[in-house]
Write an enzyme that holds these catalytic residues in place. Sequence first.
Site, PDB file in Angstrom:
ATOM      1  N   ARG A  49       4.897 -13.087   9.204  1.00  0.00           N
ATOM      2  CA  ARG A  49       5.534 -11.774   9.084  1.00  0.00           C
ATOM      3  C   ARG A  49       6.956 -11.872   9.609  1.00  0.00           C
ATOM      4  O   ARG A  49       7.226 -12.649  10.520  1.00  0.00           O
ATOM      5  CB  ARG A  49       4.812 -10.742   9.955  1.00  0.00           C
ATOM      6  CG  ARG A  49       3.503 -10.273   9.441  1.00  0.00           C
ATOM      7  CD  ARG A  49       2.918  -9.287  10.429  1.00  0.00           C
ATOM      8  NE  ARG A  49       3.424  -7.946  10.213  1.00  0.00           N
ATOM      9  CZ  ARG A  49       2.924  -7.103   9.313  1.00  0.00           C
ATOM     10  NH1 ARG A  49       1.940  -7.471   8.529  1.00  0.00           N
ATOM     11  NH2 ARG A  49       3.409  -5.884   9.180  1.00  0.00           N
TER      12      ARG A  49
ATOM     13  N   GLU B 141       0.869  -1.165   0.000  1.00  0.00           N
ATOM     14  CA  GLU B 141       0.000   0.000   0.000  1.00  0.00           C
ATOM     15  C   GLU B 141       0.917   1.229   0.000  1.00  0.00           C
ATOM     16  O   GLU B 141       1.826   1.305   0.831  1.00  0.00           O
ATOM     17  CB  GLU B 141      -0.876  -0.002   1.268  1.00  0.00           C
ATOM     18  CG  GLU B 141      -1.905   1.089   1.213  1.00  0.00           C
ATOM     19  CD  GLU B 141      -2.842   1.113   2.420  1.00  0.00           C
ATOM     20  OE1 GLU B 141      -2.777   0.202   3.260  1.00  0.00           O
ATOM     21  OE2 GLU B 141      -3.628   2.071   2.501  1.00  0.00           O
TER      22      GLU B 141
ATOM     23  N   LYS C 149       4.508  -0.145   9.723  1.00  0.00           N
ATOM     24  CA  LYS C 149       4.569   1.207   9.169  1.00  0.00           C
ATOM     25  C   LYS C 149       3.996   2.227  10.156  1.00  0.00           C
ATOM     26  O   LYS C 149       4.503   3.340  10.274  1.00  0.00           O
ATOM     27  CB  LYS C 149       3.771   1.271   7.865  1.00  0.00           C
ATOM     28  CG  LYS C 149       4.603   0.933   6.646  1.00  0.00           C
ATOM     29  CD  LYS C 149       3.814   1.134   5.374  1.00  0.00           C
ATOM     30  CE  LYS C 149       2.881  -0.022   5.129  1.00  0.00           C
ATOM     31  NZ  LYS C 149       2.291  -0.086   3.792  1.00  0.00           N
TER      32      LYS C 149
HETATM   33  P1  ATP Z   1       2.348  -2.502   8.043  1.00  0.00           P
HETATM   34  O1  ATP Z   1       1.604  -3.290   9.053  1.00  0.00           O
HETATM   35  O2  ATP Z   1       3.787  -2.289   8.352  1.00  0.00           O
HETATM   36  O3  ATP Z   1       1.644  -1.257   7.595  1.00  0.00           O
HETATM   37  P2  ATP Z   1       1.293  -3.785   5.768  1.00  0.00           P
HETATM   38  O4  ATP Z   1       1.150  -5.264   5.742  1.00  0.00           O
HETATM   39  O5  ATP Z   1       0.071  -2.991   5.929  1.00  0.00           O
HETATM   40  O6  ATP Z   1       2.423  -3.447   6.791  1.00  0.00           O
HETATM   41  P3  ATP Z   1       1.647  -3.422   2.980  1.00  0.00           P
HETATM   42  O7  ATP Z   1       2.272  -2.288   2.264  1.00  0.00           O
HETATM   43  O8  ATP Z   1       0.206  -3.620   2.827  1.00  0.00           O
HETATM   44  O9  ATP Z   1       2.046  -3.273   4.497  1.00  0.00           O
HETATM   45  O10 ATP Z   1       2.429  -4.766   2.651  1.00  0.00           O
HETATM   46  C1  ATP Z   1       2.768  -5.196   1.361  1.00  0.00           C
HETATM   47  C2  ATP Z   1       3.137  -6.648   1.421  1.00  0.00           C
HETATM   48  O11 ATP Z   1       4.225  -6.844   2.308  1.00  0.00           O
HETATM   49  C3  ATP Z   1       1.998  -7.497   1.938  1.00  0.00           C
HETATM   50  O12 ATP Z   1       1.935  -8.689   1.177  1.00  0.00           O
HETATM   51  C4  ATP Z   1       2.380  -7.779   3.353  1.00  0.00           C
HETATM   52  O13 ATP Z   1       1.824  -8.976   3.776  1.00  0.00           O
HETATM   53  C5  ATP Z   1       3.906  -7.817   3.275  1.00  0.00           C
HETATM   54  N1  ATP Z   1       4.512  -7.447   4.553  1.00  0.00           N
HETATM   55  C6  ATP Z   1       4.327  -6.322   5.261  1.00  0.00           C
HETATM   56  N2  ATP Z   1       4.992  -6.357   6.428  1.00  0.00           N
HETATM   57  C7  ATP Z   1       5.626  -7.548   6.455  1.00  0.00           C
HETATM   58  C8  ATP Z   1       6.485  -8.209   7.398  1.00  0.00           C
HETATM   59  N3  ATP Z   1       6.821  -7.629   8.546  1.00  0.00           N
HETATM   60  N4  ATP Z   1       6.953  -9.430   7.083  1.00  0.00           N
HETATM   61  C9  ATP Z   1       6.634 -10.018   5.917  1.00  0.00           C
HETATM   62  N5  ATP Z   1       5.833  -9.465   5.000  1.00  0.00           N
HETATM   63  C10 ATP Z   1       5.331  -8.248   5.246  1.00  0.00           C
HETATM   64 MG    MG Z   2      -1.544  -3.434   4.369  1.00  0.00          MG
END
Ligand code: ATP
Ligand code: MG
Length: 568
Positions: A266, A40, A276
């Site tokens: 994760r 995102e 984030k």
């Molecule tokens: P955050 O909780 O940090 O905002 P998010 O999952 O909302 O992270 P996105 O930008 O939606 O962030 O994530 C893009 C991709 O990266 C998704 O497929 C998500 O599952 C993966 N991702 C995000 N954080 C992690 C992590 N800590 N470990 C592994 N994969 C991750």
């Molecule tokens: Mg997300």
Amino acid sequence: MTEDELDGDESKSDYIRDLLLADAASERFQGRVQTRFPPEPNGFLHIGHAKAVCLDFAIATENQGRCNLRFDDTNPSTEDVSYVDAIIEDLAWLGFTPDAVHHSSDYFDQLYTWAELLISKGLAYVDDQSADHIAEQRGGFGRPGIESPFRDRTKETNLELFGRMCAGEFTAGTRVLRAKIDMQHENMQMRDPVMYRIRDERHHRTGDTWKIYPTYDWAHGQGDAIEGVTHSLCTLEFSDNRALYDWYLAQLPLDTPPPYQTEFARLELTHTVTSKRQLKKLVDDGVVDGWDDPRLPTLRALRRRGYPAKAIREFCGFIGVARTNARHDIELLESFVRTELNLSASRRMAVLNPLKLVITNWPTDSSGEPFSDVRNLVNNPENDAEGSREVPFSGELWIEQDDFKMDPPPKYFRLAPGREVRLRGGYLVTCTDVVCDDEGVPVEVHCEYDPETAGGAAPDGRKVKATIHWVDAANAVDGSVALYERLFKTQLPGSETGDPVDDLNEDSREVLQHCKFEPALKDVAPGQVVQFERLGYFAADTDRDLLFHRTVGLRDEWARLQKQGGGS
Ligand code: ATP
Ligand code: MG
């Protein structure tokens, strides 16, 4: 597809790769493999994203498939084009080139048409209740869901109201479109989830065209299907969303077998945060100096700190995928960084806390000036091709304050009154006298050198126990060094109070202003990492000349943890 192919370990096996083998055997997708990385655009990529990126691309590459980058831009209030650009840049730095770049917003028209289709099938309805009310009615485990009083509107009414939502006739929060599934479903995600909400906000790509925006669930699987994704890999918190992912796809007229979702853990690391939201708070509250502050686990911060992209990729490959969440020791990541830098970083000498060393028997030339010697030092013992360099040496040098003690404790073998040590690549010197200030602090160490020991070996074979580094005073270049410690004191920041900030390490950065560098350090390119001998790996700042960030120290803390039986 990328240079990461070279890093790939062909023999890898895990439940995701087993699934791929099974799909290949059953020809589920006619031999096609396609993945996507779906960030995102509401923040910068961090080390956790790197794990997802490495996995998505590795699965595609190992199977001669494709991997797209898809911006999951369904929430205009937090997203911005600047993040889109930064993510593309960070991905390229990490070593990956997507086969295509898409945006969920590319599919807004198709999603709208499909929503109308669901309405006409009696599978979606407009609900006039507030978000809070809807959330309350969902119930919970053991608590029944309550059906909305608007659940049985006619298709015609729903289509009309949905059209008016889209036309901007209603204000935000007054209506949503919901899927009509089952308010008693044991999986909460299936209790009539929201598909669209009204948002009077400008989208960074579609501008003011849309007044309604799809939810993650209503956009994600559909985007996968439109792009031809076969394997949609996401993190474990979406496990419950899988049923909904499948349900939505099952209602749509697709020409190809629907993609399917598989989850993995994760990535979390000790002593840091990888969310984030939490990272943004650290930046917004001024705890760190921005998204590229070298203490953060964002990719731009790690890059600025000198972490090689390859080390991050290798780390992600090594930890592999798992179905249970686990926190990895940050020392393990550092150990990959160290291994990589040991091969790639040139050796240089720098004195961080300088103390003057005067060689009292240093010769003078014919005009009475101190003789200027030049020592030849190997640039990188791990790589002969890097050759050697000339390092000036004369009778006044800088050494580390730590490398001299008036009263050496047991097991301290470095310089002390009467003691002989080796100046790395230089000569053997013996301390003959010490000049101290009024408080008794040494300000100048006087030594005599042995002219027979050029290069550091004595012809009579006598041994000295310590070798210390030095910088020639007459040719030294002044600069600064930023030393970093863990941003959080505890392994699991916030585990006691719920707020990581409570565990902040107040001393996570120390800047030393008057360091002495050997002349070759003037020529280090911005971002380049060198090893300061005996001290660690240091990255030249990308903006400021003669500022170096400590990437990582030399000691392998991971090996130490393993020996202690610690480490996760
Ligand atoms: P955050 O909780 O940090 O905002 P998010 O999952 O909302 O992270 P996105 O930008 O939606 O962030 O994530 C893009 C991709 O990266 C998704 O497929 C998500 O599952 C993966 N991702 C995000 N954080 C992690 C992590 N800590 N470990 C592994 N994969 C991750
Ligand atoms: Mg997300």
